[in-house]
Write a protein that holds these residues in place. Sequence first.
Motif, short mmCIF file in Angstrom:
data_model
loop_
_atom_site.label_atom_id
_atom_site.label_comp_id
_atom_site.label_asym_id
_atom_site.label_seq_id
_atom_site.Cartn_x
_atom_site.Cartn_y
_atom_site.Cartn_z
N MET A 74 -6.09 -14.43 6.89
CA MET A 74 -4.87 -13.63 7.01
C MET A 74 -5.15 -12.13 7.06
O MET A 74 -4.23 -11.32 7.08
N ILE A 75 -6.42 -11.73 7.06
CA ILE A 75 -6.75 -10.31 7.18
C ILE A 75 -6.62 -9.93 8.65
O ILE A 75 -7.26 -10.52 9.50
N PRO A 76 -5.77 -8.94 8.95
CA PRO A 76 -5.56 -8.58 10.35
C PRO A 76 -6.88 -8.16 11.02
O PRO A 76 -7.67 -7.42 10.42
N SER A 77 -7.11 -8.64 12.24
CA SER A 77 -8.35 -8.24 12.91
C SER A 77 -8.11 -7.02 13.79
O SER A 77 -9.04 -6.33 14.16
N ASP A 78 -6.85 -6.76 14.12
CA ASP A 78 -6.54 -5.63 15.00
C ASP A 78 -5.47 -4.77 14.31
O ASP A 78 -4.34 -5.21 14.14
N ILE A 79 -5.87 -3.58 13.89
CA ILE A 79 -4.95 -2.72 13.13
C ILE A 79 -4.65 -1.45 13.92
O ILE A 79 -5.57 -0.72 14.29
N ARG A 80 -3.38 -1.21 14.19
CA ARG A 80 -2.98 -0.02 14.95
C ARG A 80 -2.18 0.91 14.06
O ARG A 80 -1.23 0.47 13.41
N LEU A 81 -2.55 2.19 14.05
CA LEU A 81 -1.80 3.17 13.28
C LEU A 81 -0.97 4.00 14.27
O LEU A 81 -1.53 4.61 15.19
N HIS A 101 0.86 -1.19 0.00
CA HIS A 101 0.00 0.00 0.00
C HIS A 101 0.90 1.24 0.00
O HIS A 101 1.79 1.36 0.82
N GLU A 102 0.62 2.15 -0.93
CA GLU A 102 1.57 3.27 -1.08
C GLU A 102 1.60 4.20 0.13
O GLU A 102 2.58 4.93 0.31
N GLN A 103 0.55 4.16 0.95
CA GLN A 103 0.58 5.03 2.13
C GLN A 103 1.13 4.35 3.38
O GLN A 103 1.09 4.91 4.46
N VAL A 104 1.59 3.10 3.21
CA VAL A 104 2.18 2.40 4.35
C VAL A 104 3.69 2.54 4.31
O VAL A 104 4.32 2.18 3.33
N GLN A 105 4.25 3.07 5.38
CA GLN A 105 5.70 3.22 5.43
C GLN A 105 6.33 1.96 6.01
O GLN A 105 7.32 1.47 5.52
N VAL A 107 3.01 2.20 10.49
CA VAL A 107 3.39 3.61 10.45
C VAL A 107 2.96 4.12 9.07
O VAL A 107 3.52 3.71 8.06
N PRO A 108 1.92 4.98 9.03
CA PRO A 108 1.48 5.49 7.73
C PRO A 108 2.39 6.62 7.24
O PRO A 108 2.98 7.34 8.04
N ARG A 109 2.50 6.74 5.92
CA ARG A 109 3.21 7.87 5.34
C ARG A 109 2.38 9.14 5.48
O ARG A 109 2.90 10.24 5.50
N ASP A 110 1.07 8.91 5.52
CA ASP A 110 0.13 10.01 5.40
C ASP A 110 -0.97 9.77 6.44
O ASP A 110 -1.51 8.68 6.52
N ALA A 111 -1.26 10.79 7.22
CA ALA A 111 -2.24 10.63 8.30
C ALA A 111 -3.64 10.32 7.77
O ALA A 111 -4.53 9.94 8.52
N ALA A 112 -3.83 10.46 6.46
CA ALA A 112 -5.16 10.20 5.90
C ALA A 112 -5.48 8.70 5.88
O ALA A 112 -6.64 8.31 5.75
N LEU A 113 -4.47 7.86 5.99
CA LEU A 113 -4.72 6.41 5.94
C LEU A 113 -5.61 5.99 7.11
O LEU A 113 -5.29 6.29 8.26
#
Lengths: 529, 85
Positions: free
Chosen positions: A478-485, A435-439, A455-461
């Motif tokens: 394999m889809i994460p159930s808990d996603i932390r930004l 994903h291009e907005q994922v660092q 860690v997102p590149r962009d706070a809009a993610l």
Amino acid sequence: MTRLDEAFSERAKAQPDRLAVDGAGELLTYGQLDALGHRFARALRAAGIAPGDRVGIHLPRSGRGIAAMLGALRVGAVYVPLDPGSPPARMELIAKDCGLRAVFIAPQLLQTWLAAGVYAPVEHFFLMAPEQAPLSPPPGVSVRRWEDLLGESSEPLPPPATQLRDLAYMLYTSGSTGVPKGVMLSHENALAFVEWAADAISLSSSDRVASVAPFHFDLSVFDIWSSLSRGASITIVDEVTVLNGKRMLDLIHEKSINVWYSVPSALILMLETGGLADRGAPSLRVVYFAGEVFPIKHLRRTMQVLPRAKFWNLFGPTETNVCTAYELSSIPGEDDKAIPIGHASCGDEALVLDEQGKAVADGEVGELFIEGPTVMLGYWDSGRRTPAKHPYPTGDMVSRRPDGELMYHGRRDHMVKIHGYRVELGEVEAALNAHEQVQEAIAFAHDQRLVVVIVPRDAALSVLDVKRHAAARLPRYMIPSDIRLVQQLPRTSSGKTDRVRTKAAVIEGNTADLPPVRAAAPAPAQKDS
Amino acid sequence: MASNVKTSIHQQIVTTWLNGDDRGFDDDTDLQGTGILDSFSTLSLVAFIDETFKVQLDPVDINAETFKSVSTISELVETKLGATK
């Protein structure tokens, strides 16, 4: 030894009128399954499928699906079960990786493939049910309808020249580099397990075996091939029923299922929501379990309510099928921390080695290496065949007790299990990093949940963006159930991402180590299982 | 009651599976295609509905159509609530 398909054919000749498969609203006797297998073999032959070609099986579990496996083996082809719950993008990776030439497919799934523009390099689709809706396959791709397949003759073709050491099927598992890899199994590999597992419990034509595990999961090799080679009948516990403890238990009662092989999760579900403790399941005589650790508390309870059943802990990665086994002679004690994974089975030898490849002393932890007939031929990975290492390093850390039984101590790499499904954290991370907005993305498992810290590149993610992205690339489990930004990840002194501290910070809710991107209301750590 | 059902299911999903981040999420968001609901999260949501609304859903009620979005789930729950009155 005879090939998997021949072992079935012999039983079909001996007992044509006995029930072979009961499921998906369809009953197939040995004779009917045999005939269907021959029709499918002829359809493959007519399509020019040659020995060694790969043939996909992509439909909900059913007798038809098993007949498709038989059809493939009867022309010397290799069957590849495909997860009906995976998105077309992942199916495309697999189809291209192993060069699938033909696929037996449910009409609905084919519509999904075609809508997503996924078909190459498949040349032939065989519909596994009647379909009214029009299909518009692209040029060069043929689709044969169900009614048309049934028009094929059920006369056997001359047998292929397939040898026992030849490839019979491939099971795609999560790959650490982000691409699923195919585990190549020969007839000989499968039969070493199939016969051992049938002999261990004296499986016979009077048995009714449950099919609980998905076909792309190696537990199903027992359900299908041990049953069919011993004349037992298979009862399909379909994809909806396995999610419902009560319905699963109803089915066991209704069909008098007496042999069961599943991940512990399915048994726990019947215990917690299906009323197993009250109703019992008197028909069950064997419970094989594998795929994940059975928590002692639940294992004790299950054994208490099924006093007549024999319980076995079977162990092994897909690459070696089952390589060690442990039969529980009594209910484990309340204070027991774990039960053994047992000792080598299926004619295999189990070695416990240190980093230098030397055997460790009893009681010390080393890596489990397996040598013997169940060790896979190798991987089919990125279009190439890589032979298996011998002895095969399982990546599982174990120790040997003085009585010879092995104890499990976790993995040495980044592979985890979520409800028995094998997940390479690297594959999840690679999908998210695309994903291009994922660092940066770190994945780990905690309490049967797949957690990712990004860690997102962009706070809009947003979390929803990440979910949607994952759902288009990864199978459901394999889809994460808990996603932390978060703003940043903790680093080690050498500047590498500190996985251990990242995981600890999530579990402890430590926001100093993991400063959240936005000041969202704190999410209570609720469990979804 | 009607909006109550919707709000509380919406909130439950946002808290449990989106970590409180509701950006881009509305009552018509496809819960299947976005991977929010899988077999285990569906089970958990069914348990939540049972606890909160005292509504027991039949296995036949639970499918990709009825569990497509917050709106479709709310409709199902409201139908059940109506039927028990």
